[in-house]
Scaffold this motif. Structure first.
Motif, PDB file in Angstrom:
ATOM      1  N   ILE A 299       0.828  -1.210   0.000  1.00 54.66           N
ATOM      2  CA  ILE A 299       0.000   0.000   0.000  1.00 54.66           C
ATOM      3  C   ILE A 299       0.860   1.256   0.000  1.00 54.66           C
ATOM      4  O   ILE A 299       0.609   2.206  -0.754  1.00 54.66           O
ATOM      5  CB  ILE A 299      -0.935  -0.008   1.229  1.00 54.66           C
ATOM      6  N   SER A 300       1.904   1.307   0.825  1.00 55.15           N
ATOM      7  CA  SER A 300       2.741   2.508   0.910  1.00 55.15           C
ATOM      8  C   SER A 300       3.487   2.771  -0.382  1.00 55.15           C
ATOM      9  O   SER A 300       3.799   3.918  -0.707  1.00 55.15           O
ATOM     10  CB  SER A 300       3.732   2.375   2.069  1.00 55.15           C
ATOM     11  N   SER A 301       3.793   1.709  -1.145  1.00 55.20           N
ATOM     12  CA  SER A 301       4.495   1.882  -2.421  1.00 55.20           C
ATOM     13  C   SER A 301       3.533   2.073  -3.577  1.00 55.20           C
ATOM     14  O   SER A 301       3.958   2.282  -4.716  1.00 55.20           O
ATOM     15  CB  SER A 301       5.389   0.666  -2.696  1.00 55.20           C
ATOM     16  N   GLY A 302       2.232   2.007  -3.301  1.00 52.35           N
ATOM     17  CA  GLY A 302       1.232   2.177  -4.360  1.00 52.35           C
ATOM     18  C   GLY A 302       1.082   0.957  -5.233  1.00 52.35           C
ATOM     19  O   GLY A 302       0.415   1.011  -6.271  1.00 52.35           O
ATOM     20  N   ASN A 303       1.677  -0.161  -4.845  1.00 51.16           N
ATOM     21  CA  ASN A 303       1.636  -1.385  -5.635  1.00 51.16           C
ATOM     22  C   ASN A 303       0.383  -2.179  -5.302  1.00 51.16           C
ATOM     23  O   ASN A 303       0.433  -3.295  -4.775  1.00 51.16           O
ATOM     24  CB  ASN A 303       2.895  -2.221  -5.371  1.00 51.16           C
ATOM     25  N   ILE A 304      -0.752  -1.597  -5.584  1.00 51.67           N
ATOM     26  CA  ILE A 304      -2.031  -2.223  -5.271  1.00 51.67           C
ATOM     27  C   ILE A 304      -3.058  -1.774  -6.304  1.00 51.67           C
ATOM     28  O   ILE A 304      -3.070  -0.616  -6.734  1.00 51.67           O
ATOM     29  CB  ILE A 304      -2.493  -1.858  -3.839  1.00 51.67           C
ATOM     30  N   GLN A 305      -3.886  -2.700  -6.747  1.00 56.79           N
ATOM     31  CA  GLN A 305      -4.895  -2.415  -7.753  1.00 56.79           C
ATOM     32  C   GLN A 305      -6.186  -1.971  -7.085  1.00 56.79           C
ATOM     33  O   GLN A 305      -6.657  -2.620  -6.143  1.00 56.79           O
ATOM     34  CB  GLN A 305      -5.152  -3.663  -8.615  1.00 56.79           C
ATOM     35  N   LEU A 306      -6.736  -0.878  -7.565  1.00 59.61           N
ATOM     36  CA  LEU A 306      -7.980  -0.350  -7.012  1.00 59.61           C
ATOM     37  C   LEU A 306      -9.113  -0.530  -8.012  1.00 59.61           C
ATOM     38  O   LEU A 306      -8.949  -0.275  -9.212  1.00 59.61           O
ATOM     39  CB  LEU A 306      -7.834   1.135  -6.662  1.00 59.61           C
ATOM     40  N   ASP A 307     -10.261  -0.966  -7.531  1.00 54.11           N
ATOM     41  CA  ASP A 307     -11.466  -1.093  -8.341  1.00 54.11           C
ATOM     42  C   ASP A 307     -12.456  -0.038  -7.860  1.00 54.11           C
ATOM     43  O   ASP A 307     -13.309  -0.284  -7.001  1.00 54.11           O
ATOM     44  CB  ASP A 307     -12.044  -2.501  -8.199  1.00 54.11           C
ATOM     45  N   MET A 308     -12.334   1.166  -8.403  1.00 50.11           N
ATOM     46  CA  MET A 308     -13.136   2.293  -7.943  1.00 50.11           C
ATOM     47  C   MET A 308     -14.562   2.184  -8.464  1.00 50.11           C
ATOM     48  O   MET A 308     -14.786   2.064  -9.673  1.00 50.11           O
ATOM     49  CB  MET A 308     -12.496   3.611  -8.394  1.00 50.11           C
ATOM     50  N   GLN A 309     -15.511   2.220  -7.534  1.00 44.99           N
ATOM     51  CA  GLN A 309     -16.924   2.138  -7.869  1.00 44.99           C
ATOM     52  C   GLN A 309     -17.708   3.094  -6.985  1.00 44.99           C
ATOM     53  O   GLN A 309     -17.197   3.594  -5.984  1.00 44.99           O
ATOM     54  CB  GLN A 309     -17.438   0.708  -7.671  1.00 44.99           C
ATOM     55  N   THR A 310     -18.955   3.331  -7.362  1.00 47.58           N
ATOM     56  CA  THR A 310     -19.852   4.138  -6.536  1.00 47.58           C
ATOM     57  C   THR A 310     -20.518   3.217  -5.509  1.00 47.58           C
ATOM     58  O   THR A 310     -21.215   2.269  -5.891  1.00 47.58           O
ATOM     59  CB  THR A 310     -20.917   4.833  -7.393  1.00 47.58           C
ATOM     60  N   ILE A 311     -20.286   3.472  -4.226  1.00 49.43           N
ATOM     61  CA  ILE A 311     -20.802   2.596  -3.175  1.00 49.43           C
ATOM     62  C   ILE A 311     -21.569   3.420  -2.141  1.00 49.43           C
ATOM     63  O   ILE A 311     -21.352   4.628  -2.010  1.00 49.43           O
ATOM     64  CB  ILE A 311     -19.671   1.813  -2.479  1.00 49.43           C
ATOM     65  N   ASP A 312     -22.443   2.731  -1.417  1.00 54.50           N
ATOM     66  CA  ASP A 312     -23.237   3.369  -0.359  1.00 54.50           C
ATOM     67  C   ASP A 312     -22.477   3.226   0.955  1.00 54.50           C
ATOM     68  O   ASP A 312     -22.352   2.119   1.504  1.00 54.50           O
ATOM     69  CB  ASP A 312     -24.611   2.718  -0.266  1.00 54.50           C
ATOM     70  N   LEU A 313     -21.959   4.351   1.478  1.00 55.32           N
ATOM     71  CA  LEU A 313     -21.160   4.310   2.693  1.00 55.32           C
ATOM     72  C   LEU A 313     -21.998   3.924   3.906  1.00 55.32           C
ATOM     73  O   LEU A 313     -21.506   3.253   4.824  1.00 55.32           O
ATOM     74  CB  LEU A 313     -20.483   5.673   2.917  1.00 55.32           C
ATOM     75  N   VAL A 314     -23.267   4.307   3.935  1.00 56.23           N
ATOM     76  CA  VAL A 314     -24.149   3.964   5.057  1.00 56.23           C
ATOM     77  C   VAL A 314     -24.304   2.451   5.158  1.00 56.23           C
ATOM     78  O   VAL A 314     -24.187   1.857   6.236  1.00 56.23           O
ATOM     79  CB  VAL A 314     -25.520   4.644   4.895  1.00 56.23           C
ATOM     80  N   GLU A 315     -24.557   1.807   4.031  1.00 57.41           N
ATOM     81  CA  GLU A 315     -24.724   0.349   4.015  1.00 57.41           C
ATOM     82  C   GLU A 315     -23.443  -0.356   4.449  1.00 57.41           C
ATOM     83  O   GLU A 315     -23.474  -1.331   5.210  1.00 57.41           O
ATOM     84  CB  GLU A 315     -25.123  -0.100   2.608  1.00 57.41           C
ATOM     85  N   LEU A 316     -22.281   0.161   3.992  1.00 55.16           N
ATOM     86  CA  LEU A 316     -21.005  -0.442   4.361  1.00 55.16           C
ATOM     87  C   LEU A 316     -20.753  -0.338   5.857  1.00 55.16           C
ATOM     88  O   LEU A 316     -20.250  -1.283   6.489  1.00 55.16           O
ATOM     89  CB  LEU A 316     -19.873   0.232   3.581  1.00 55.16           C
ATOM     90  N   LEU A 317     -21.127   0.790   6.463  1.00 49.49           N
ATOM     91  CA  LEU A 317     -20.922   0.978   7.898  1.00 49.49           C
ATOM     92  C   LEU A 317     -21.844   0.074   8.712  1.00 49.49           C
ATOM     93  O   LEU A 317     -21.436  -0.465   9.752  1.00 49.49           O
ATOM     94  CB  LEU A 317     -21.133   2.447   8.272  1.00 49.49           C
ATOM     95  N   TYR A 318     -23.090  -0.094   8.259  1.00 47.69           N
ATOM     96  CA  TYR A 318     -23.996  -1.008   8.956  1.00 47.69           C
ATOM     97  C   TYR A 318     -23.442  -2.427   8.927  1.00 47.69           C
ATOM     98  O   TYR A 318     -23.475  -3.155   9.926  1.00 47.69           O
ATOM     99  CB  TYR A 318     -25.376  -0.979   8.304  1.00 47.69           C
ATOM    100  N   GLN A 319     -22.918  -2.833   7.771  1.00 52.72           N
ATOM    101  CA  GLN A 319     -22.366  -4.176   7.627  1.00 52.72           C
ATOM    102  C   GLN A 319     -21.155  -4.364   8.547  1.00 52.72           C
ATOM    103  O   GLN A 319     -21.047  -5.373   9.255  1.00 52.72           O
ATOM    104  CB  GLN A 319     -21.967  -4.411   6.170  1.00 52.72           C
ATOM    105  N   THR A 320     -20.248  -3.380   8.556  1.00 54.16           N
ATOM    106  CA  THR A 320     -19.049  -3.492   9.384  1.00 54.16           C
ATOM    107  C   THR A 320     -19.397  -3.505  10.862  1.00 54.16           C
ATOM    108  O   THR A 320     -18.853  -4.301  11.638  1.00 54.16           O
ATOM    109  CB  THR A 320     -18.095  -2.324   9.079  1.00 54.16           C
ATOM    110  N   GLY A 321     -20.296  -2.619  11.277  1.00 53.51           N
ATOM    111  CA  GLY A 321     -20.672  -2.565  12.681  1.00 53.51           C
ATOM    112  C   GLY A 321     -21.292  -3.860  13.163  1.00 53.51           C
ATOM    113  O   GLY A 321     -21.023  -4.317  14.287  1.00 53.51           O
TER     114      GLY A 321
END
Length: 460
Positions: A299-321
């Motif tokens: 991560i610090s070297s930027g050697n990571i692939q990102l799959d950028m998408q539009t996501i619902d942050l509220v739903e993600l927080l409910y799932q994590t909690g």
């Protein structure tokens, strides 16, 4: 926050126009009665005074709120009419004033009955005030925005001449010395912007400018070499961490497997079972640390692939909690969640954002004081989604001199004895992941209060 809504401004404009018409009708009515020696001057004078005071009061209010949306918002917002150059607008305004005076004089000359005169004065006064407010409010907004003079044809022409003949912005129309200084300045700006391949041909310069050009080339070369050296060092460090971690994983996997086999044996010796339990805990911790090291390095070297998408942050927080409820309950922690009822859409990599948020929850589950509350909230502030998590630390947070250590640095932990299960990489990974996805990560420490926040721009 007190907002200056369009409705309030519109009402103030209407009241200003009403009082202005009262004042004009009073003035013309007094003139009409004086010419015809009619009474009723007292009432007309009262109308004139009330109209004058009222129109000035509401004009003062409109002056104060011009260009602003609220009391706390210091930004001045311009409109379409403000795009017209100031001197052109002034010419139009002067022409408008002349037209007003012309109409006012002609109204005196036309023979009206009093009622007809009031209707004519009110109609003309309303139309005149509409145009007056357009010009006046535009001038006020320009004054507040400090563009009354700069946004004019005269100022633009003067700036152009100054750039051509003084600053040397047009090399074809200036002296050799000015042209050489312009080229040096342009090269410095390009280097500052990151174009480290920019060089100056020293032979094309003369006198003092030749020495400056040579110095600029030397600075560029030194800066380029320093950056390349830093990149090489960072790459070597990342490769070293990755290679060592992979080399450790092979024997570690064997240790974990053999410990697992020993756990299945029915050992009667109580000490032996305790030794196996400790070996299992420490080997699992070492395995997690090795995996965290590899991930932090990538991560610090930027050697990571990102799959950028539009996501619902509220739903993600409910799932994590929900996934952390048992861990929080095991330590007597009560999670207090405050999330919006509607969706908050952001653009990010859902998997990596989950890892960043999961690290913050894990940090709270490990280091929060038992039998306390953990506060989680999500707010939309100025088109940004801000997620915050706050808890009371069970151990004193580290200090270094007068300033606290940056807890997002690698291997920095809240407890410095290094006897806890943490690796000191969780917050560093969360910060780097957030920044790679274009978000902002921040930590606030106030005494034993620990607060972390992740901010992303809201997608409309």
């Amino acid at each position: 926050m007190k907002e200056f809504s369009s409705g309030k401004k519109g009402a103030a404009i209407v009241m200003h126009q009403m009082f202005l018409i009262m004042m004009l009708c009073g003035i013309y009515g007094i003139g009409y009665n004086l010419r015809r020696h009619i009474g009723g001057l007292g009432i007309l004078s009262l109308f004139m005074v009330i109209g004058m005071v009222g129109s000035f009061v509401f004009l003062a209010y409109l002056t104060g709120v011009a260009g602003r949306r609220s009391e706390e918002d210091a930004t001045i917002y311009l409109t379409w009419i403000d795009k017209i150059y100031t001197d052109i607008q002034m010419v139009l305004f002067v022409a408008f004033i002349y037209l007003v005076l012309f109409l006012g004089r002609n109204l005196h000359d036309i023979q009206f009955e009093l009622s007809g005169l009031m209707v004519a004065v009110g109609t003309v006064g309303y139309l005149v005030d509409v145009v007056f407010l357009l010009f006046y409010m535009s001038i006020v907004r320009r004054v507040k925005n400090n563009t009354l003079l700069t946004h004019s044809l005269i100022y633009q022409a003067g700036s152009f001449l100054r750039r051509v003949f003084i600053s040397g912005q047009n090399p074809r129309l200036c002296t050799r010395k000015a042209r050489e200084r312009y080229e040096i300045q342009h090269a410095i700006e390009k280097i500052a912007a990151g174009a480290l391949d920019t060089t100056l041909d020293v032979e094309q310069f003369h006198g003092q400018e030749r020495g400056i050009a040579a110095s600029v080339n030397n600075i560029r070369a030194g800066l380029s070499e320093a950056i390349q050296e830093r990149i090489r060092n960072e790459r070597m460090k990342a490769d070293l961490i990755t290679n060592v971690s992979h080399d450790i994983k092979t024997p570690l996997t064997s240790i974990v497997n053999y410990v697992d086999l020993l756990k299945r044996e029915n050992l009667e010796n109580e000490n032996a079972r305790n030794y196996i339990r400790v070996l299992d805990e420490k080997s699992q911790r070492l395995k997690q640390l090795t995996e965290d090291l590899v991930e932090a390095s990538k991560i610090s070297s930027g050697n990571i692939q990102l799959d950028m998408q539009t996501i619902d942050l509220v739903e993600l927080l409910y799932q994590t909690g929900g996934e952390f409820n048992e861990r929080f309950e095991a330590r007597g922690l009560t999670i207090v969640t405050k999330l919006p009822h509607n969706s908050v859409m952001i653009r990010a990599d859902g998997r990596q954002l989950y890892r960043a948020i999961e690290n913050l929850y894990t940090n709270a589950a490990k280091y929060a004081l038992e039998n306390t509350r953990v506060y989680v909230d999500l707010e939309v502030e100025e088109n940004n989604a801000v997620f915050r998590i706050k808890n009371i630390s069970k151990n004193p947070l580290p200090e270094q001199g007068a300033a606290r250590k940056d807890l997002t640095e690698r291997f920095v932990r809240g407890e410095e004895s290094r006897t806890t299960e943490g690796s000191g990489l969780g917050l560093s990974i969360a910060k780097n992941l957030t920044q790679l996805m274009g978000g902002e990560f921040a930590i606030l420490v106030d005494g034993d209060l620990f607060a972390a926040s992740i901010t992303f721009a809201v997608v409309a």
